[in-house]
Write an enzyme that holds these catalytic residues in place. Structure first.
Site, PDB file in Angstrom:
ATOM      1  N   PHE A  13      -5.322   2.172  10.112  1.00 53.60           N
ATOM      2  CA  PHE A  13      -6.626   3.197   9.824  1.00 53.60           C
ATOM      3  C   PHE A  13      -6.031   4.585   9.224  1.00 53.60           C
ATOM      4  CE2 PHE A  13      -9.818   0.777  12.658  1.00 53.60           C
ATOM      5  CZ  PHE A  13      -9.491  -0.373  12.487  1.00 53.60           C
ATOM      6  N   HIS A  96       6.796   4.745  10.352  1.00 54.90           N
ATOM      7  CA  HIS A  96       5.778   4.774   8.916  1.00 54.90           C
ATOM      8  C   HIS A  96       7.142   5.773   8.206  1.00 54.90           C
ATOM      9  CE1 HIS A  96       3.215   4.840   6.464  1.00 54.90           C
ATOM     10  NE2 HIS A  96       2.645   3.551   6.397  1.00 54.90           N
ATOM     11  N   GLU A 144       8.859  -1.064   3.987  1.00 58.73           N
ATOM     12  CA  GLU A 144       7.290  -0.597   3.014  1.00 58.73           C
ATOM     13  C   GLU A 144       8.658   0.076   1.861  1.00 58.73           C
ATOM     14  OE1 GLU A 144       3.367  -0.607   4.366  1.00 58.73           O
ATOM     15  OE2 GLU A 144       4.768   1.924   5.499  1.00 58.73           O
ATOM     16  N   GLY A 184       0.726  -1.063  -1.426  1.00 57.20           N
ATOM     17  CA  GLY A 184       0.184  -1.664  -2.697  1.00 57.20           C
ATOM     18  C   GLY A 184      -0.426  -2.689  -2.471  1.00 57.20           C
ATOM     19  N   SER A 206      -4.962   1.194   2.698  1.00 62.93           N
ATOM     20  CA  SER A 206      -6.167   2.186   1.884  1.00 62.93           C
ATOM     21  C   SER A 206      -6.920   0.566   1.621  1.00 62.93           C
ATOM     22  CB  SER A 206      -5.645   3.049   0.627  1.00 62.93           C
ATOM     23  OG  SER A 206      -5.037   2.080   0.024  1.00 62.93           O
TER      24      SER A 206
END
Lengths: 227, 227, 227, 227
Positions: A13, A96, A144, A184, A206
């Site tokens: 989130f 992250h 990522e 992505g 997102s």
């Protein structure tokens, strides 16, 4: 020990206003509904301040987005794994690209999580860092490439070799560690591509949080997995 | 590509006043003398501000104690690997317990060092972090339990299992990476014990820098290796 | 106690390859030449690894770009103010937008600099932070809106109110602290504008370092001050 | 705009296990009871994961212990002031000695808090840093010499001059900013001494959290204020 079944879709989130406060609970409930309908694990990682309420309202795995490498005690403004567990989360993300930490801090958190029966998802930006994080023994490593985060250009298609190399290096270093991929990801096709590359699922933000219709967006992610 | 021969004794000057400024050059010259006499590699890691002058005055390997994970450019107050190379150093230490960095920064520096033909010594505090750092492919990993640093209680004797586990895990993850050990090393006996555990040498600081007689201290470290 | 006369032009070499290693000495010599010709103080802030050699080759004020808030001792990879002084610098910059530090670290460094007879230039991004830094009593505060750094759009023209407010707030909090301004400075006109706003000079980097002709660029900065 | 009345006793729950999870609510309820009985403001700063539940269960001011200097958006593992407000807190502590931040981050958070109608308590370790933080315009500055934290040796008695100098410097820089003091506070006598030195109250943690009888400990703090 908490267990988790694969494939896994983990929705981060972040600090998006669209998934904050009461909306965090709403989004988690949508994720729960799709998860139950489809029989596929969908986990959520709300903000720290929303962790307890989200965990109390849904019956899907809830993760923290980050914890600090400290024990309970005289520590102000830090988040312990113990507090995250008390709040009802089953584990935590760590490292992250928007919140990198030192390797010894990953070691500290992973070892403590094991003692507390919690699950760790450690992010990495390259195949080599994926291997390094795997050497620390988390449950999952999430590869990522930061340059693709938030772009809608899926790593599983744009940089399949990065995912594939991560899967191979992680397997070599520690075959018990599973690999997720992120950056992505927006469609079920991206998820299928990720799994074909040897991952157990995806980490995304997102693509779901900013979607106009959360349910449609999440259903779109899991549908190709049902065929 | 610069190469280095083993066994290796790497003396970290830290920010000790005893090994700062002109005294950095003096200490490096003592190390050079003993190294030449004994035929054993002794390297030095002076402070950043002393790097160029030390490198110009001695003919032994000189390392930086730390570099930042940045490229040359619009960066104020950072130390690039390029600047360290220009100063005459052959490589850099990284991730010392007194200056930990993020795993992705280690990845960045190790990859750049390889391109620039420089040598990297990455520190670690546990066998697991040693393995993680090895996955990033530096030339050496230096295992140092922080609680023994500066104590005079040698890791090679007090915690041989930590050294041994590091050697084994590093070998498994990346057999090309050599292992040093550090923390509490002061005598040649400690060095011999370290090498018997599978390391290629030691990293030490106060054991030499704070010794009353530098030459005696350094000779003491190498002498048992000559027998 | 070292003193410095105003107006002051402080050239930050950053980590630019154009001002690194031997080129750092060359650029400092050009600055020295123009300074002597014009009778205006021009100071330089080379990279840490170049500090000693630059300080030994020129007779203009030399600053570090950053120091760590630590005392000499068991500290690896840190830069002490003592080391910077040993290297021949007369002071240090601190808290540049590319290397921000904690307020208590500014306090530590400013107090130590005073004891060591060294000069401190503390950067700030807003009038309020300028006032806060002034409360810590450095010699100078340098106001630099980060969004203008490296743009060639001079703060003294694009945001005169930011400079003016900084000057006024600093004066109120601690009238002994001088104000520099930076960001986008490239011409003598910019310098004049800065001084008219109540500053004692400018901090700049790319406007000189990346100029094709260093001497022309630096002469351009000081010429309008001679009229 | 939220307002708060003085004197103020602010209890920092830190990451103590004694004040975590359900116990955070219990302790906050005890604080609320004593506050209502005595008519004196007692505020609480629970851990981030306990913030929402504590704020929903008590009717006394609730603060976060720390927020990050970021806006809502693509930020993982960060805590925004907006999230803290959503959770029901009226403000935040910042820059505690166990969680120092950069001066520009204090500036960012204080300015945003003003827009959101929230209250800021910024910690400082010296009179000079107190003045610096006051220049940024928070509602309160809390002076806490770190060496006394958790000792039971009250700053208001052991280092009255530090408190007094802070009060005087803050008043000079920005008379609207109130001063709290902390470190070693355990008794009502300590609170009275603090107020006599010109503060509006105290910040404390272990003196309450680790007390065998929370109600007794908190009553002890406020009773001398009632005479």
């Amino acid at each position: 020990m908490v267990s988790i079944s694969y494939p896994l879709i983990l929705i981060n989130f972040k600090a998006y206003s669209q998934s904050s406060g009461r909306k965090a609970v709403e989004l988690a409930k949508v994720a729960e509904k799709v998860s139950k309908d489809a029989g596929i694990t969908i986990a959520v990682a709300p903000q720290l301040t929303d962790l307890a309420i989200v965990a109390s309202e849904v019956d899907i795995p809830v993760f923290a987005q980050h914890v600090d490498a400290v024990d309970p005690g005289s520590r102000t403004g830090h988040v312990t794994l113990e507090a995250v567990k008390d709040a009802g989360a089953i584990g935590t993300m760590l490292n992250h690209s928007e919140r990198r930490v030192r390797a010894d801090h990953v070691d500290f958190v992973v070892k403590k999580a094991r003692k507390l029966g919690m699950i760790t998802v450690v992010c990495a930006d390259t195949p080599e860092v994926s291997a390094a994080m795997a050497a620390l023994g988390p449950n999952m490593v999430a590869i990522e490439p930061p340059e693709l985060i938030g772009t809608g250009i899926p790593v599983s298609k744009a940089k399949p070799e990065v995912v594939l190399n991560s899967v191979n290096l992680v397997r070599k270093v520690n075959p018990e560690v599973r690999v997720l991929c992120g950056a992505g990801i927006t469609t079920g096709e991206d998820v299928v591509a990720a799994i074909k590359l040897g991952t157990v699922g995806v980490l995304l933000a997102s693509g779901v949080v900013k979607a106009k219709d959360w349910e449609e967006a999440i259903r779109g992610l899991v549908e190709p997995l049902l065929k």
